[in-house]
Each structure stands twice: as structure tokens, then as C-alpha cells.
Motif scaffolding. Structure first.
Motif, PDB file in Angstrom:
ATOM      1  N   ALA A 100       5.952  -9.006 -12.695  1.00 16.31           N
ATOM      2  CA  ALA A 100       6.649  -7.870 -12.090  1.00 16.31           C
ATOM      3  C   ALA A 100       6.293  -7.703 -10.615  1.00 16.31           C
ATOM      4  O   ALA A 100       7.178  -7.512  -9.768  1.00 16.31           O
ATOM      5  CB  ALA A 100       6.346  -6.592 -12.858  1.00 16.31           C
ATOM      6  N   TYR A 101       5.012  -7.761 -10.283  1.00 16.72           N
ATOM      7  CA  TYR A 101       4.615  -7.581  -8.887  1.00 16.72           C
ATOM      8  C   TYR A 101       5.107  -8.734  -8.021  1.00 16.72           C
ATOM      9  O   TYR A 101       5.675  -8.520  -6.936  1.00 16.72           O
ATOM     10  CB  TYR A 101       3.096  -7.460  -8.759  1.00 16.72           C
ATOM     11  N   ASP A 151      -0.876   3.325 -10.646  1.00 15.87           N
ATOM     12  CA  ASP A 151      -1.774   2.912  -9.575  1.00 15.87           C
ATOM     13  C   ASP A 151      -0.948   2.641  -8.328  1.00 15.87           C
ATOM     14  O   ASP A 151       0.267   2.427  -8.402  1.00 15.87           O
ATOM     15  CB  ASP A 151      -2.541   1.642  -9.977  1.00 15.87           C
ATOM     16  N   THR A 152      -1.602   2.674  -7.167  1.00 18.43           N
ATOM     17  CA  THR A 152      -0.930   2.440  -5.891  1.00 18.43           C
ATOM     18  C   THR A 152      -1.841   1.642  -4.972  1.00 18.43           C
ATOM     19  O   THR A 152      -3.044   1.882  -4.910  1.00 18.43           O
ATOM     20  CB  THR A 152      -0.567   3.778  -5.207  1.00 18.43           C
ATOM     21  N   ASP A 153      -1.258   0.683  -4.268  1.00 16.44           N
ATOM     22  CA  ASP A 153      -1.970  -0.094  -3.252  1.00 16.44           C
ATOM     23  C   ASP A 153      -1.568   0.454  -1.892  1.00 16.44           C
ATOM     24  O   ASP A 153      -0.411   0.332  -1.487  1.00 16.44           O
ATOM     25  CB  ASP A 153      -1.611  -1.576  -3.376  1.00 16.44           C
ATOM     26  N   THR A 164       2.642   0.161  -2.255  1.00 12.46           N
ATOM     27  CA  THR A 164       3.293  -0.323  -3.469  1.00 12.46           C
ATOM     28  C   THR A 164       2.741   0.433  -4.671  1.00 12.46           C
ATOM     29  O   THR A 164       1.525   0.500  -4.854  1.00 12.46           O
ATOM     30  CB  THR A 164       3.062  -1.830  -3.664  1.00 12.46           C
ATOM     31  N   SER A 165       3.635   1.024  -5.451  1.00 16.23           N
ATOM     32  CA  SER A 165       3.239   1.770  -6.655  1.00 16.23           C
ATOM     33  C   SER A 165       3.676   1.021  -7.905  1.00 16.23           C
ATOM     34  O   SER A 165       4.659   0.264  -7.882  1.00 16.23           O
ATOM     35  CB  SER A 165       3.861   3.170  -6.661  1.00 16.23           C
ATOM     36  N   THR A 280       0.483  -3.664  -8.402  1.00 17.26           N
ATOM     37  CA  THR A 280       0.442  -3.197  -7.017  1.00 17.26           C
ATOM     38  C   THR A 280      -0.068  -4.242  -6.039  1.00 17.26           C
ATOM     39  O   THR A 280       0.145  -4.113  -4.835  1.00 17.26           O
ATOM     40  CB  THR A 280      -0.439  -1.942  -6.903  1.00 17.26           C
ATOM     41  N   LYS A 281      -0.741  -5.261  -6.515  1.00 17.30           N
ATOM     42  CA  LYS A 281      -1.262  -6.310  -5.626  1.00 17.30           C
ATOM     43  C   LYS A 281      -1.610  -7.549  -6.435  1.00 17.30           C
ATOM     44  O   LYS A 281      -1.678  -7.507  -7.673  1.00 17.30           O
ATOM     45  CB  LYS A 281      -2.504  -5.809  -4.887  1.00 17.30           C
ATOM     46  N   ALA A 282      -1.827  -8.639  -5.725  1.00 23.18           N
ATOM     47  CA  ALA A 282      -2.239  -9.883  -6.372  1.00 23.18           C
ATOM     48  C   ALA A 282      -3.743  -9.828  -6.626  1.00 23.18           C
ATOM     49  O   ALA A 282      -4.527  -9.652  -5.693  1.00 23.18           O
ATOM     50  CB  ALA A 282      -1.890 -11.076  -5.487  1.00 23.18           C
TER      51      ALA A 282
END
Length: 305
Positions: A100-101, A151-153, A164-165, A280-282
């Protein structure tokens, strides 16, 4: 069921095809353990279509600490091919929350893709070579609790510094919906970014709550939305407005209303147990694989030794 089938047959031209096994390129397998959804055949066809039969496999769909963005000196790539491949990946996201991300990131450059962006798409295809049969297992856990993780980055995008949420929602212990999306505006603090992500998670839980009530049952207790930011949870419970919340005032009143009505609760969860982190992130390979197990992703086609 027989009465329903007879009624539908009287209204429409139809016939009973038996148990669902394959529909819209989604494979369905039933057993005593539960129901398994995957898109294995669709994934196995991709290397032939893209000429990547001999590609080297990789363990994660996104490179950690990547800097994908729009740069003035970027080398352009085949736009039509890029859009076609990303479109296929978007459809695969229906049963693959693990990408998804990564798909959310590459989807942001459909209008002006570069060779670096195409490389990110190829990395996702290389990841599929390791896990073509992964999918979602739905089991019976003896309850119908509704809960979510958000969560959010903060300022994760190198192009416009937007955050990014992401959120996961579970019903009865099974993953049912997920989302990874860049926020529409730039957040000026981590609390502001996290609160916007929390509001999105609340909206999703409320939608599920209404859906279940339409089906004849609904949550009997507040729905838990797990968050790893204590400041954001404190703002949700605080009646006093602060300067750092003025940019999310509408979201704050919306969340507080649902909190006061005891529809939602916000338990704190440590970052190492935050499932939505992968949206939200790799993340590292270890964190990524641990999250997949907790999300209920399985590979029933994998050999057993």
C-alpha cells in the motif's frame, strides 16, 4: 439460501455456480481455518508481461530512506508504460496491504515519471517474485470487536514536505480496510500531522460502525483507535484549545465529539507495536516482516518443510 436463490432466479436470468473460487482476478480459498483471498495468478502473469522473468527478488517493496520526488534534472521514462504498470499495482492493492505505501508513493508521479520512479515500480515487481501467493486470511476469533491503528510520517515528501498518514482497521481480529495517503496540506508540527491522521482513522471506524448496524449488529463498546503519539491523544482529551491545535480545529471538534459520545477511544501503543508504521514510510526488513504476520497475511502456497 434456497429461497433467496429461487427469488433471484425469478427476477433475473441466473444460475448457481457453486462456491466462490475466482472473481475479478481475486482467488478465494475456503477451509476449516478460514477464508483466504489472494491475487496469485494475476501476480504470476506480471513478470511475463513486463519482461522480468529473470529479475532478482527482494524482501521489501520500498527502499528504506528513499528520496523519490520531482527534480528538474530527472531523466524521463515511458509515461504510458509507467501508468499502465502502476494501474496494475493499484488493483493488486485490494488484497496486498503490504504494498500500500509503495504504491501510494509511485502513484504520485503518474503525470511526470522518471527513471528513478520506474525503478521504484520495478522494485515492487521484484518483491512479488518472493511473495506471489501472499494474501489475507480471515479466521473466526470468537468476537466482533472493531479497532484500528493510525500513524503519520511527518513531512515525509521531499517534493512538497507534506506528511503521509495511514491506518489499518480490524473487525473480529481480521484486517478489513487500510489506506496510505499523503495529506492535503503541510503540517507545522508532529501533533498536527498525527491529529489529521487520527481524524481519517476515526472516519473509517465510523463508516464501519454504520455498515454493521445496517447489517443488523454493531459494536457494543467504544472502538479502539491505537496511536503512538501521546501528545495527539492528550489533545483529543483536552477541552482547552492550544496554539498548536488551531490548524486542526475542525478535526479536533469532530474527534472530541465522538470521544465524548464514547464511540471511540484512543489507547496508546508503543512505536514498536504500531502496525500502521508500514503505511507511512519504508521500514527495515525485520519490522516489515513482523508487521505482515500481525496483519494476518499468509501464503498458503508456500512449501512446508
Amino acid at each position: 439460501m434456497q429461497n433467496l436463490q429461487k427469488y433471484l432466479a425469478s427476477e433475473f436470468e441466473m444460475k448457481l455456480l457453486g462456491d466462490l473460487k475466482y472473481f475479478l482476478r481475486i482467488e478465494v480459498a475456503k477451509s476449516k481455518q478460514g477464508i483466504f483471498l489472494s491475487q496469485r495468478k494475476y501476480i504470476l502473469d506480471l513478470p511475463t508481461e513486463t519482461g522480468m522473468l529473470d529479475c532478482k527478488p527482494i524482501d521489501t517493496p520500498s527502499e528504506q530512506n528513499h528520496n523519490l520526488g520531482l527534480y528538474p534534472d530527472q531523466v524521463p521514462t515511458d509515461k504510458e508504460r509507467y501508468q499502465r504498470l502502476v494501474g496494475k499495482l493499484i488493483y493488486l492493492s485490494h488484497t496486498r496491504p503490504d504494498i500500500a505505501y509503495a504504491v501510494s508513493v509511485v502513484s504520485q508521479f503518474m503525470h511526470s515519471p522518471s527513471e528513478d520512479h520506474m525503478g521504484a515500480v520495478m522494485r515492487i515487481l521484484r518483491y512479488f517474485k518472493v511473495t506471489p501467493g501472499k494474501g489475507l486470511m480471515f479466521c473466526k476469533y470468537g468476537h466482533t470487536n472493531v479497532e484500528g491503528y493510525t500513524d503519520t510520517d511527518l513531512v515525509g515528501s521531499v517534493t512538497d514536505r507534506r506528511s503521509t498518514s495511514g491506518y489499518f482497521t480490524f473487525v473480529g481480529g481480521n484486517l478489513v480496510t487500510w489506506r496510505s495517503k499523503k495529506q492535503k496540506v503541510v503540517s507545522r508540527s508532529s501533533a498536527e500531522a498525527e491529529y489529521r491522521g487520527m481524524a481519517q482513522g476515526v472516519c473509517e471506524l465510523l463508516w464501519l460502525r454504520r455498515l454493521f448496524r445496517d447489517l443488523g449488529f454493531g459494536p457494543r463498546k467504544p472502538m479502539d483507535l491505537y496511536c503512538d503519539n501521546k501528545g495527539t491523544i492528550a489533545i483529543a482529551h483536552n477541552l482547552v484549545q492550544h496554539d498548536r491545535t488551531k490548524h486542526v480545529e475542525v478535526d479536533r471538534h469532530f474527534v472530541k465529539e465522538k470521544l465524548d459520545a464514547e464511540i471511540i477511544s484512543f489507547p496508546f501503543i508503543s512505536s514498536e507495536h504500531q502496525l500502521a508504521d508500514v503505511l507511512t514510510k519504508a521500514v527495515s526488513t525485520t519490522v516489515f516482516l513482523n508487521s505482515l504476520d500481525k496483519l494476518g497475511m499468509r501464503d498458503i502456497f508456500a512449501p512446508v518443510y
